[in-house]
Design an enzyme around this catalytic site. Structure first.
Site, PDB file in Angstrom:
ATOM      1  CG  ASP A 144    -103.647   2.367 103.725  1.00  0.00           C
ATOM      2  OD1 ASP A 144    -104.195   1.309 104.094  1.00  0.00           O
ATOM      3  OD2 ASP A 144    -102.419   2.541 103.747  1.00  0.00           O
ATOM      4  CG  HIS A 161    -102.537  -1.218 105.870  1.00  0.00           C
ATOM      5  ND1 HIS A 161    -102.215  -0.164 105.040  1.00  0.00           N
ATOM      6  CD2 HIS A 161    -101.440  -2.010 105.899  1.00  0.00           C
ATOM      7  CE1 HIS A 161    -100.985  -0.322 104.593  1.00  0.00           C
ATOM      8  NE2 HIS A 161    -100.490  -1.438 105.090  1.00  0.00           N
ATOM      9  CB  ALA A 198     -91.699   1.152  95.608  1.00  0.00           C
ATOM     10  CE1 TYR A 213     -94.407   2.772  86.999  1.00  0.00           C
ATOM     11  CE2 TYR A 213     -95.703   3.040  88.999  1.00  0.00           C
ATOM     12  CZ  TYR A 213     -95.554   2.502  87.735  1.00  0.00           C
ATOM     13  OH  TYR A 213     -96.530   1.702  87.205  1.00  0.00           O
ATOM     14  CB  SER A 215     -97.336  -0.683 104.965  1.00  0.00           C
ATOM     15  OG  SER A 215     -97.942  -1.103 103.782  1.00  0.00           O
TER      16      SER A 215
END
Length: 531
Positions: free
Chosen positions: A270, A300, A404, A406, A456
């Site tokens: 992150d 975040h 995401a 994959y 997230s």
């Protein structure tokens, strides 16, 4: 095996054999061999104008024109280059490959029915193998280009990433950089894929696509690609309607009676984590900065880490888990820059996380498809690391976002307090499961708190559940983790799996219980009963 000359359709000798019992065998064989060599020479001269002559093997001339008269000889002499992907190839002239062991190589010459000569390189033992001990490759598809797709702009406009063999000398690097008008910035070895990447700056006005094309045509370059950009997935949020409503939605109080994530290492890639926050005391197992611009910890990253492992005023999904705090994102440096999350920074982060024992990697960011990132994630999954990523906040019409999308990654979408889909969630067949992601109370830097919304924070919830599963059953494979999550999820939206919620809302208690419950046919212990 001795070298042999095989002849066909020669008068007086069926099948090209020589009669061993003939009294003048040697003399006759020598005479006929002289005659036949002369015939072969003439045939060669006649065949060449028709394109059927012997192969001309020389650097720069491409693959040799083998005749199709015998078997199925290879159409290319490209040899695989080492690496996890196995797809990159370099053209290696036969002369260069065998120069040092020319004595160990023989030629088997065969004349086919059309009169041309097929030449096949073989080892001393007669087996069709190269000097690496592998069979000569058959027809190989061309190496896929990594030129960015038309319209794709999510990359650093002045940089390229170049993968080169590890034995490249500094002088060779400088020569290659000068040849392509590039300036060397940094180099990084990625242990997961056995690749050394070099980040180079374009020193003129050429586009990234043009530079990648030029590099792909340069001998010795394993791969060249853009340095893609990735963005963290958080939106502005309102005031939380209920204090930590996700606890009840995920059935965490019940799950925590079975597991709390004890000592499971969760890597958070992150924009930095406030490791001094009271909610994260004693849970930070290590920190790593993959950027070249040290900055204070981000809101975040601190919120994502707290969602997983908070344990003071808040209760994280896995309050006893340990966090590997990894910084791959930095504040924008100029107009048009959203953040500093690039391909190379993410690759460094994944490599560091795996080498430091991460069992789970949380990736609350999205971006374009990146072939090298796909290889690294596949390698991490093969080592047993569970990969969790945010599906993205680009809306229902968005194309699949990565990482995401994959196949080795658990893609997580977000729901609100009413179990409705977050309106900006990306959709798609790759969505695995949903988790609360709207108005989530989480830690923020400097001992403060924040309210987060987006896929997230939903991904962080699922990463915490994975930590619970791995504590309950440490040897669980990534495939088994996925199965436990999906098979126990509460169905939302259309009946069955769908492109909005995936398998449904994650159920921490149900998932952990599915691993700890006794098998249905387990034997019952003998119990003594009084009469």
């Amino acid at each position: 095996m001795e070298h042999q000359l095989h002849f066909r359709n020669v008068t007086g000798h069926k099948g090209g054999s020589v009669l061993a019992h003939h009294p003048n065998q040697f003399a006759r064989f020598a005479a006929r061999a002289t005659f036949l060599l002369a015939v072969l020479g003439a045939s060669q001269v006649q065949a060449e104008p028709k394109g059927r002559g012997p192969p001309l093997i020389s650097p720069g001339n491409g693959p040799p024109p083998f005749s199709q008269g015998i078997g199925s000889p290879p159409s290319s002499l490209d040899l695989p280059v080492g690496g996890a992907g196995g797809g990159a190839t370099n053209a290696v002239p036969i002369e260069g490959l065998y120069d040092r062991k020319r004595g160990a190589v023989s030629d088997t010459v065969r004349r086919n029915p059309q009169g041309s000569i097929d030449r096949q390189v073989t080892g001393r033992t007669g087996n069709t193998k190269d000097q690496l001990g592998k069979g000569l490759p058959g027809p190989q598809p061309p190496r896929p280009s990594r030129v960015p797709p038309a319209g794709e702009q999510r990359f650093v406009a002045t940089e390229v990433l170049v993968a080169l063999p590890s034995n490249f000398t500094p002088q060779a690097l400088d020569t290659l950089a000068r040849r392509h008008s590039l300036v060397r910035v940094e180099s990084q070895a990625i242990g997961l894929t056995g690749t050394t990447f070099h980040r180079w700056q374009i020193s003129d006005q050429r586009s990234v696509a043009d530079v990648v094309r030029a590099l792909e045509g340069d001998t010795g370059v394993r791969a060249a690609q853009p340095n893609y950009r990735y963005t963290l997935q958080q939106t502005q949020a309102g005031v939380a309607g209920e204090y930590q409503y996700a606890l009840a939605k995920l059935r965490l109080p019940e799950a925590h009676r079975l597991a709390t994530g004890g000592s499971v290492l969760v890597a958070v890639i992150d924009n930095g984590v406030d490791t001094e926050h009271p909610e994260l005391g004693d849970v930070i197992a290590g920190s790593f900065d993959a950027t070249d611009r040290p900055e204070p910890p981000g809101r975040h990253g601190t919120g994502v880490a707290g969602t997983i492992a908070a344990h003071a005023l808040l209760t994280g999904v896995a309050p006893a888990a340990r966090i590997l705090a990894i910084r791959a994102f930095a504040p924008p440096t100029g107009k048009g820059d959203e953040d500093g999350g690039t391909s190379l920074a993410v690759l460094k982060s994944i490599d560091w996380a795996v080498s430091n024992g991460a069992r789970v990697i949380n990736m609350s960011f999205t971006g374009p498809r990146d072939p090298e990132l796909a290889l690294a994630l596949a390698a991490a999954a093969k080592k047993g690391v569970v990969l969790v990523a945010a599906a993205g906040n680009a809306g229902p019409k968005s194309a699949p976002l990565y990482p995401a999308a994959y196949p080795n990654v658990i893609a997580v979408t977000a729901t609100d307090p009413d179990d409705k889909l977050f309106v900006r969630s990306s959709r798609g067949h790759h969505i695995a499961v949903a988790a609360p992601g709207v108005d989530i109370l989480a830690p923020a830097p400097s001992d403060t708190y924040q309210i987060m919304t987006g896929t997230s924070v939903a991904a962080a919830q699922v990463s915490g559940i994975v930590a619970l599963l791995l504590e309950a059953k440490p040897g669980l494979s990534p495939q088994a983790v996925r199965k436990a999550l999906l098979s126990t999820a509460r169905d939302l939206g259309p009946k069955g799996r769908d492109d909005q919620f995936g398998a449904g809302l994650a159920d921490a208690y149900g998932a952990v219980q599915s691993l700890t419950a006794s098998p249905p046919n387990a034997p019952v212990a003998n119990v003594a009963t009084g009469r």
